[in-house]
Scaffold this active site. Structure first.
Site, PDB file in Angstrom:
ATOM      1  N   CYS A 122       0.807  -1.213   0.000  1.00 42.98           N
ATOM      2  CA  CYS A 122       0.000   0.000   0.000  1.00 42.98           C
ATOM      3  C   CYS A 122       0.838   1.259   0.000  1.00 42.98           C
ATOM      4  O   CYS A 122       0.418   2.286  -0.494  1.00 42.98           O
ATOM      5  CB  CYS A 122      -0.933   0.023   1.215  1.00 42.98           C
ATOM      6  SG  CYS A 122      -0.088   0.307   2.768  1.00 42.98           S
ATOM      7  N   GLY A 123       2.024   1.204   0.600  1.00 39.05           N
ATOM      8  CA  GLY A 123       2.919   2.344   0.536  1.00 39.05           C
ATOM      9  C   GLY A 123       2.606   3.469   1.494  1.00 39.05           C
ATOM     10  O   GLY A 123       3.419   4.366   1.648  1.00 39.05           O
TER      11      GLY A 123
END
Length: 274
Positions: A122-123
């Protein structure tokens, strides 16, 4: 009756955007116009007993299921019986999940005092505020699109440039194609965000202008990669995978040229809008 049946869950929030198709124009001499449905994404902020825990980018479907599963898989709660209430609300491009958990689970959470680490998935899992997930970015100066011939056989050329992936696989790549259509730099990493960060760093260290060419990413194009491309001052971002609808909107708002390169059809220009 299991305790899970007693969880108070709000009605699912309405879709962040209508399921409208997004227009594009093919980057070839015919310049055919078309439209395509794109995946939705949004920033989801989760708070436990009123205390913000983290923000991540998610698809805005089955959000309650995600919050419950995340709470369990991240060991915020030991069992679903520790979740008493779950309310999801919408605010623009963001969702807020307010979760009420047992005193036992909340005490353990406060003791941990941990900040979630970002992941290659997802970062943004370590972001503590929606303002960071949906930041204010400067609008880029308008730039012309790259020549269509610079995208010819690009997938094949990328495969040749990914030296690490040829040996191990499982690596994303971010590549810089110069103003002559040649691949000048390739950086690889297991994390798609990391690969783009490496490329930005390499360009800066070499004193090369990010606007004299374009960047290509081999991964899906989600919002955080738009953030990085704008901050990296690229003129054009080319993605081998379709962008999300939120990515298209942000690219248009910030004058980042955004092109999807499908497997078997002409490149699709989503930004600027035509």
């Amino acid at each position: 009756m299991p305790r899970s049946a007693a969880i108070a869950v709000s009605d699912s929030p309405p879709s962040l955007q209508g399921q409208d198709a997004y227009a594009y124009v093919e980057l070839d001499p015919a310049a055919q116009c078309g439209s395509a449905m794109l995946a939705e994404e949004c920033a989801l902020a989760i708070a436990y007993n009123g205390i913000g825990h983290g923000v991540m980018m998610v698809s805005p479907s089955a959000v309650e299921d995600f919050v419950i599963g995340f709470s369990l898989s991240s060991a915020v709660v030991n069992g679903i019986e520790d979740i008493y209430d779950l309310r999801v609300t919408r605010n623009g491009d963001a969702l807020n999940a307010e979760v009420q958990i047992s005193n036992r689970a909340f005490w353990a959470l406060k003791q941990q005092r941990r900040q979630l680490a970002g992941t290659s998935g997802c970062g943004l899992c370590g972001v503590a505020a929606l303002e960071q997930a949906l930041p204010q970015l400067r609008v880029l100066p308008p730039s012309p699109l790259p020549a269509a011939e610079h995208l010819h056989d690009l997938r094949t050329r990328i495969a040749g440039a990914q030296s690490l992936a040829r040996h191990s696989g499982a690596l994303h790549a971010a590549l810089f194609v110069d103003q002559y259509g040649e691949i000048g730099l390739c950086r690889e990493d297991i994390g798609r965000h990391n690969a783009l960060d490496k490329l930005i760093g390499a360009l800066r260290q070499q004193g090369r202008s990010a606007r004299q060419g374009f960047v290509v990413i081999t991964s899906r194009c989600s919002l955080e990669l738009i953030h990085k491309a704008v901050r990296g001052e690229f003129a054009t971002l080319v993605s081998l995978s379709a962008p999300t609808s939120l990515s298209v909107r942000w690219a248009r708002e910030h004058r980042l040229n955004l092109i999807h390169l499908p497997h078997h059809s002409a490149p699709r220009v989503y930004s600027p809008a035509r």
